[in-house]
Design a protein around this motif. Structure first.
Motif, mmCIF file in Angstrom:
data_model
loop_
_atom_site.group_PDB
_atom_site.id
_atom_site.type_symbol
_atom_site.label_atom_id
_atom_site.label_comp_id
_atom_site.label_asym_id
_atom_site.label_seq_id
_atom_site.Cartn_x
_atom_site.Cartn_y
_atom_site.Cartn_z
ATOM 1 N N CYS A 139 17.411 -6.258 -6.452
ATOM 2 C CA CYS A 139 17.154 -5.497 -7.675
ATOM 3 C C CYS A 139 17.492 -4.033 -7.415
ATOM 4 N N ASP A 140 17.663 -3.289 -8.483
ATOM 5 C CA ASP A 140 17.941 -1.860 -8.370
ATOM 6 C C ASP A 140 16.733 -1.147 -7.769
ATOM 7 N N TRP A 141 16.978 -0.180 -6.914
ATOM 8 C CA TRP A 141 15.884 0.510 -6.234
ATOM 9 C C TRP A 141 14.963 1.227 -7.212
ATOM 10 N N ARG A 142 15.505 1.714 -8.331
ATOM 11 C CA ARG A 142 14.669 2.423 -9.307
ATOM 12 C C ARG A 142 13.656 1.473 -9.954
ATOM 13 N N HIS A 143 14.080 0.235 -10.198
ATOM 14 C CA HIS A 143 13.162 -0.769 -10.736
ATOM 15 C C HIS A 143 12.065 -1.074 -9.709
ATOM 16 N N ALA A 144 12.461 -1.243 -8.456
ATOM 17 C CA ALA A 144 11.485 -1.505 -7.393
ATOM 18 C C ALA A 144 10.510 -0.344 -7.264
ATOM 19 N N TYR A 145 11.033 0.862 -7.314
ATOM 20 C CA TYR A 145 10.171 2.043 -7.206
ATOM 21 C C TYR A 145 9.180 2.095 -8.363
ATOM 22 N N ALA A 146 9.657 1.867 -9.583
ATOM 23 C CA ALA A 146 8.788 1.946 -10.758
ATOM 24 C C ALA A 146 7.626 0.963 -10.652
ATOM 25 N N LEU A 147 7.905 -0.260 -10.254
ATOM 26 C CA LEU A 147 6.840 -1.261 -10.150
ATOM 27 C C LEU A 147 5.915 -0.956 -8.971
ATOM 28 N N ALA A 148 6.487 -0.681 -7.811
ATOM 29 C CA ALA A 148 5.678 -0.480 -6.606
ATOM 30 C C ALA A 148 4.848 0.799 -6.668
ATOM 31 N N SER A 149 5.271 1.779 -7.439
ATOM 32 C CA SER A 149 4.533 3.043 -7.514
ATOM 33 C C SER A 149 3.414 3.010 -8.549
ATOM 34 N N ASP A 150 3.295 1.925 -9.288
ATOM 35 C CA ASP A 150 2.273 1.812 -10.332
ATOM 36 C C ASP A 150 0.983 1.255 -9.728
ATOM 37 N N PRO A 151 -0.060 2.090 -9.586
ATOM 38 C CA PRO A 151 -1.309 1.592 -8.993
ATOM 39 C C PRO A 151 -1.887 0.379 -9.726
ATOM 40 N N ALA A 152 -1.646 0.268 -11.005
ATOM 41 C CA ALA A 152 -2.167 -0.872 -11.767
ATOM 42 C C ALA A 152 -1.532 -2.189 -11.321
ATOM 43 N N ARG A 153 -0.332 -2.128 -10.711
ATOM 44 C CA ARG A 153 0.363 -3.347 -10.271
ATOM 45 C C ARG A 153 0.041 -3.743 -8.834
ATOM 46 N N LEU A 154 -0.651 -2.904 -8.079
ATOM 47 C CA LEU A 154 -0.941 -3.213 -6.669
ATOM 48 C C LEU A 154 -1.620 -4.570 -6.473
ATOM 49 N N PRO A 155 -2.603 -4.935 -7.288
ATOM 50 C CA PRO A 155 -3.231 -6.249 -7.065
ATOM 51 C C PRO A 155 -2.255 -7.417 -7.239
ATOM 52 N N ASP A 156 -1.117 -7.187 -7.914
ATOM 53 C CA ASP A 156 -0.122 -8.246 -8.109
ATOM 54 C C ASP A 156 0.628 -8.595 -6.831
ATOM 55 N N TRP A 157 0.648 -7.679 -5.857
ATOM 56 C CA TRP A 157 1.459 -7.935 -4.666
ATOM 57 C C TRP A 157 0.853 -7.415 -3.362
ATOM 58 N N ALA A 158 -0.031 -6.448 -3.398
ATOM 59 C CA ALA A 158 -0.530 -5.806 -2.174
ATOM 60 C C ALA A 158 -1.907 -6.353 -1.792
ATOM 61 N N SER A 159 -1.954 -7.592 -1.317
ATOM 62 C CA SER A 159 -3.228 -8.229 -0.998
ATOM 63 C C SER A 159 -3.977 -7.509 0.125
ATOM 64 N N GLY A 160 -3.243 -6.802 0.979
ATOM 65 C CA GLY A 160 -3.879 -6.064 2.060
ATOM 66 C C GLY A 160 -4.516 -4.775 1.595
ATOM 67 N N LEU A 161 -4.189 -4.348 0.391
ATOM 68 C CA LEU A 161 -4.669 -3.058 -0.108
ATOM 69 C C LEU A 161 -5.601 -3.194 -1.296
ATOM 70 N N ALA A 162 -5.365 -4.155 -2.157
ATOM 71 C CA ALA A 162 -6.166 -4.228 -3.374
ATOM 72 C C ALA A 162 -6.423 -5.677 -3.773
ATOM 73 N N LYS A 163 -7.688 -6.041 -3.818
ATOM 74 C CA LYS A 163 -8.067 -7.378 -4.255
ATOM 75 C C LYS A 163 -8.391 -7.411 -5.743
ATOM 76 N N SER A 164 -8.542 -6.233 -6.352
ATOM 77 C CA SER A 164 -8.880 -6.162 -7.771
ATOM 78 C C SER A 164 -8.273 -4.892 -8.358
ATOM 79 N N THR A 165 -8.473 -4.699 -9.631
ATOM 80 C CA THR A 165 -7.935 -3.535 -10.333
ATOM 81 C C THR A 165 -8.392 -2.238 -9.670
ATOM 82 N N LEU A 166 -7.463 -1.282 -9.531
ATOM 83 C CA LEU A 166 -7.815 0.028 -9.014
ATOM 84 C C LEU A 166 -8.425 0.848 -10.139
ATOM 85 N N VAL A 167 -9.396 1.664 -9.793
ATOM 86 C CA VAL A 167 -10.094 2.486 -10.772
ATOM 87 C C VAL A 167 -9.780 3.949 -10.495
#
Length: 143
Positions: A23-51
């Motif tokens: 995928c384009d790096w800008r798309h990857a950056y947009a998704l990965a930089s969104d704290p609301a999306r961390l629980p979708d992929w970062a199991s080591g960092l977030a088990k639930s919604t970030l507040v």
């Protein structure tokens, strides 16, 4: 001038964990930089919604509550973040997304060994990061 051994004394062990993504790096950056999306992929960092909490975020991690800070939005693919688990000094986590060809990017996460980590913990964290980057790849490639 210090010798090589002297220059490495006190140096922190590190490992760069990478994942190639179709995928384009800008798309990857947009998704990965969104704290609301961390629980979708970062199991080591977030088990639930970030507040949101002032200038940082609060997250429930596998090891308990933690405070997170993120690099400011940028045009360089820098996704660095800082995590402060309960009772542990803040940990710096360097993370980049790099365009390597049209429609292809590479996720590069640098794991810095923390003073309290033994070899098994360092290996466990490296494996966890690899799994999380694979989850992010699947999410990005799914559209």
């Amino acid at each position: 001038m210090p010798t090589t051994n002297q220059a490495n004394e006190g140096a922190v062990q590190s490992r760069v964990v990478t994942q190639r993504v179709a995928c384009d790096w800008r798309h990857a950056y947009a998704l990965a930089s969104d704290p609301a999306r961390l629980p979708d992929w970062a199991s080591g960092l977030a088990k639930s919604t970030l507040v949101p909490h002032g200038d940082h975020w609060m997250a429930t991690t596998p090891d308990g509550e933690a405070r997170l800070r993120f690099a400011p939005a940028n045009d360089f693919g820098v996704l660095d973040h800082w995590v402060a688990p309960e009772g542990v000094p803040e940990i710096y986590l360097p993370f980049r997304v790099i365009g390597v060809a049209p429609g292809i990017c590479e996720l590069q996460f640098t794991l810095l060994r923390q003073p309290h980590m033994d070899d098994a913990a360092f290996e466990r964290d490296a494996g966890w990061i690899a799994r999380d980057l694979q989850s992010l790849r699947r999410l990005l490639e799914a559209g």
